[in-house]
Design an enzyme around this catalytic site. Structure first.
Site, PDB file in Angstrom:
ATOM      1  N   GLY A  21       0.759  -1.241   0.000  1.00  0.00           N
ATOM      2  CA  GLY A  21       0.000   0.000   0.000  1.00  0.00           C
ATOM      3  C   GLY A  21       0.785   1.284   0.000  1.00  0.00           C
TER       4      GLY A  21
ATOM      5  N   GLY B 130       3.798  -3.549  -3.736  1.00  0.00           N
ATOM      6  CA  GLY B 130       3.601  -3.741  -5.173  1.00  0.00           C
ATOM      7  C   GLY B 130       3.995  -2.462  -5.889  1.00  0.00           C
ATOM      8  N   ARG B 131       3.069  -1.513  -5.840  1.00  0.00           N
ATOM      9  CA  ARG B 131       3.253  -0.236  -6.538  1.00  0.00           C
ATOM     10  C   ARG B 131       4.587   0.456  -6.222  1.00  0.00           C
ATOM     11  NH1 ARG B 131      -1.235   2.736  -8.016  1.00  0.00           N
ATOM     12  NH2 ARG B 131      -2.415   1.562  -6.470  1.00  0.00           N
TER      13      ARG B 131
ATOM     14  N   CYS C  41     -13.774   2.780 -28.341  1.00  0.00           N
ATOM     15  CA  CYS C  41     -15.068   3.430 -28.524  1.00  0.00           C
ATOM     16  C   CYS C  41     -15.794   3.631 -27.194  1.00  0.00           C
ATOM     17  CB  CYS C  41     -15.907   2.633 -29.495  1.00  0.00           C
ATOM     18  SG  CYS C  41     -15.096   2.555 -31.087  1.00  0.00           S
TER      19      CYS C  41
ATOM     20  N   TYR D 215       0.083  -1.801 -12.087  1.00  0.00           N
ATOM     21  CA  TYR D 215      -1.321  -1.849 -12.486  1.00  0.00           C
ATOM     22  C   TYR D 215      -1.509  -1.264 -13.886  1.00  0.00           C
ATOM     23  CZ  TYR D 215      -1.436  -2.798  -7.550  1.00  0.00           C
ATOM     24  OH  TYR D 215      -1.170  -3.339  -6.317  1.00  0.00           O
TER      25      TYR D 215
HETATM   26  C1  LIG Z   1      -2.783  -5.214  -3.952  1.00  0.00           C
HETATM   27  C2  LIG Z   1      -2.255  -5.787  -2.711  1.00  0.00           C
HETATM   28  C3  LIG Z   1      -0.968  -5.471  -2.264  1.00  0.00           C
HETATM   29  C4  LIG Z   1      -0.079  -4.480  -2.974  1.00  0.00           C
HETATM   30  O1  LIG Z   1      -0.556  -3.191  -2.893  1.00  0.00           O
HETATM   31  P1  LIG Z   1       0.351  -1.966  -3.392  1.00  0.00           P
HETATM   32  O2  LIG Z   1      -0.482  -0.788  -3.128  1.00  0.00           O
HETATM   33  O3  LIG Z   1       0.591  -2.189  -4.845  1.00  0.00           O
HETATM   34  O4  LIG Z   1       1.599  -1.986  -2.602  1.00  0.00           O
HETATM   35  C5  LIG Z   1      -0.502  -6.098  -1.128  1.00  0.00           C
HETATM   36  N1  LIG Z   1      -1.263  -6.982  -0.441  1.00  0.00           N
HETATM   37  C6  LIG Z   1      -2.515  -7.304  -0.838  1.00  0.00           C
HETATM   38  C7  LIG Z   1      -3.293  -8.260  -0.044  1.00  0.00           C
HETATM   39  C8  LIG Z   1      -3.063  -6.715  -1.972  1.00  0.00           C
HETATM   40  O5  LIG Z   1      -4.300  -7.030  -2.338  1.00  0.00           O
END
Ligand SMILES: *Cc1c(COP(=O)(O)O)cnc(C)c1O
Length: 431
Positions: free
Chosen positions: A239, A275-276, A348, A377
């Site tokens: 997150g 992730g991000r 479209c 993403y």
């Molecule tokens: C999507 C997700 C993440 C990664 O979130 P980021 O914002 O991309 O860091 C981590 N854990 C879970 C359970 C997720 O669903």
């Protein structure tokens, strides 16, 4: 920090001019910088130095095999949300004992596969899922390592679609219920309670929601340990936000200090699921201007421009889906002047845009544009809407670049389709 820089009027990824990549692969194409990916991983991992921890890269942000391999080579595990991601994680070298499996809807075959492979733990999102995992584990005569994903009911102050830690969301189990579920799970022969998990949302730009969530999780861990349930792992999810525009997200170190502080003195291993933060600014989407269009401005004054480019919402869904901002920069020299424009794709739908009402140079057909911060993403959410083949993906390292996923062909798109036999007017068919 990332490695997309303008040199001699040309944007490069590391040592490679983006124009060269566009010429070699065509557009649209995603371009990832290996040096940026590695750097982001290291900075994140080193921020937790001194704390027992496992970084489990959250694959849904970008599941390209070479991206995942970049992280597993540096010691990363994986946070997966499907059987498909399990297969990808293993193929990219993630050690099974560093794989955590999240998500609200795991199917029996997915649970079975993960159990056979020996993953670190299942992050369980409901009592029924606990029962399902118990049943599969019993059938396989195994013990399934589980943690419960608790919903700490904190407001992540992010976009509602990516906020997951509020009571109204579908995710997790509220803490009071979780205590009961832990007691139940601790008594099951085929469940091994190992941890507590939470993930409150994505693109968080402040540490305070993480701290709030961590404190609530800490209290729960203390309670569980007091009840004789030996929690060994605390998974704090992902997150951490990135800068797309003018956001000022916390540095990983600030985030790490805040999180680690909440669990000080506990004999647990922290699991992090970024992730991000690892991939977002390590990738761009390269696209070409096809056409330009001018209409009288809706406000009555001046003109409004549309730059119609060859990338669309099917390639990068974030602007359409969340109204997200992605900077759009020229790859080469820009024409003089400034206009207000929307950058739109060929799909479209009026919702098909990459940018709206932006001041930018008066681009011309053939100009190459870089849609910045598209590493997370981006490709992973892309689709074939409008029967558009998905873009190629390229990875750059120094002065080299390689295609790490070929552009789909049109043939690929209907390979799995069958014309219903009653529609085929073959020989002998009745008219
Ligand atoms: C999507 C997700 C993440 C990664 O979130 P980021 O914002 O991309 O860091 C981590 N854990 C879970 C359970 C997720 O669903």
């Amino acid at each position: 920090m990332h490695h997309f820089q303008v040199r001699n009027g040309e944007m490069h990824c590391e040592g490679v001019p983006l124009r060269r990549i566009a010429r070699a692969t065509g557009t649209p194409v995603y371009v990832y910088s290996h040096a940026t990916l590695s750097r982001h991983y290291r900075v994140f991992d080193e921020a937790f130095e001194g704390v027992r921890h496992i970084v489990c890269y959250s694959m849904k942000a970008n599941s390209n095999g070479s991206v995942v391999r970049t992280f597993t080579d540096l010691g990363s595990g994986a946070d997966i949300v499907s059987g498909g991601e399990l297969a990808r994680a293993l193929a990219a070298g993630a050690p099974p004992d560093k794989i955590v499996y999240s998500g609200v809807g795991k199917k029996p075959w997915e649970i079975e596969e993960a159990l056979r492979r020996g993953i670190l733990m299942f992050n369980v999102e409901s009592r029924e899922e606990l029962e399902a995992i118990d049943a599969v584990a019993a059938r396989l005569r195994k013990r399934a390592p589980v943690s419960i994903r608790v919903n700490p009911d904190v407001d992540a102050k992010t976009h509602p679609y990516i906020s997951t830690g509020l009571m109204k969301n579908k995710f997790g189990i509220r803490i009071e219920q979780a205590v009961k579920d832990y007691e139940w799970a601790a008594g099951r022969r085929h469940l091994d309670v190992v941890g507590v998990d939470c993930h409150i949302g994505s693109q968080l730009t402040e540490v305070s929601p993480f701290v709030d969530a961590a404190r609530r999780v800490r209290r729960l861990v203390d309670r569980l340990i007091a009840k004789g349930i030996p929690i060994r792992i605390v998974d704090i999810g992902g997150g951490l936000g990135i800068r797309y525009h003018d956001e000022l997200p916390p540095h990983p170190r600030e985030y790490a200090d805040a999180v680690a502080d909440a669990f000080r003195g506990l004999p647990v291993t922290l699991v992090l699921e970024p992730g991000r933060a690892l991939v977002g600014n390590a990738g761009i989407l390269l696209t070409e201007v096809l056409y330009t269009k001018r209409i009288p401005s809706p406000g009555g004054r001046g003109k409004k421009c549309f730059f119609i480019v060859d990338a669309a919402m099917n390639d990068l869904a974030r602007p359409s889906l969340y109204g997200s901002y992605h900077a759009i920069l020229p790859v080469g020299k820009t024409p003089r002047g400034r206009v207000t424009a929307d950058v739109v794709g060929p799909v479209c739908e009026s919702g098909d845009f990459l940018a709206r009402e932006r001041i930018m140079p008066p681009y011309r057909p053939g100009d190459l544009l870089a849609v910045m911060s598209a590493g997370a993403y981006g490709f992973s959410m892309s689709s074939n809407y409008n029967t558009r083949p998905r873009a190629a993906e390229v990875m750059v390292s120094g002065s080299r670049f390689e295609v790490v996923r070929e552009r789909e062909t049109v043939r690929d798109l209907f390979r799995a389709e069958r014309t219903a036999s009653f529609l085929v007017r073959g020989r002998g068919a009745k008219r």
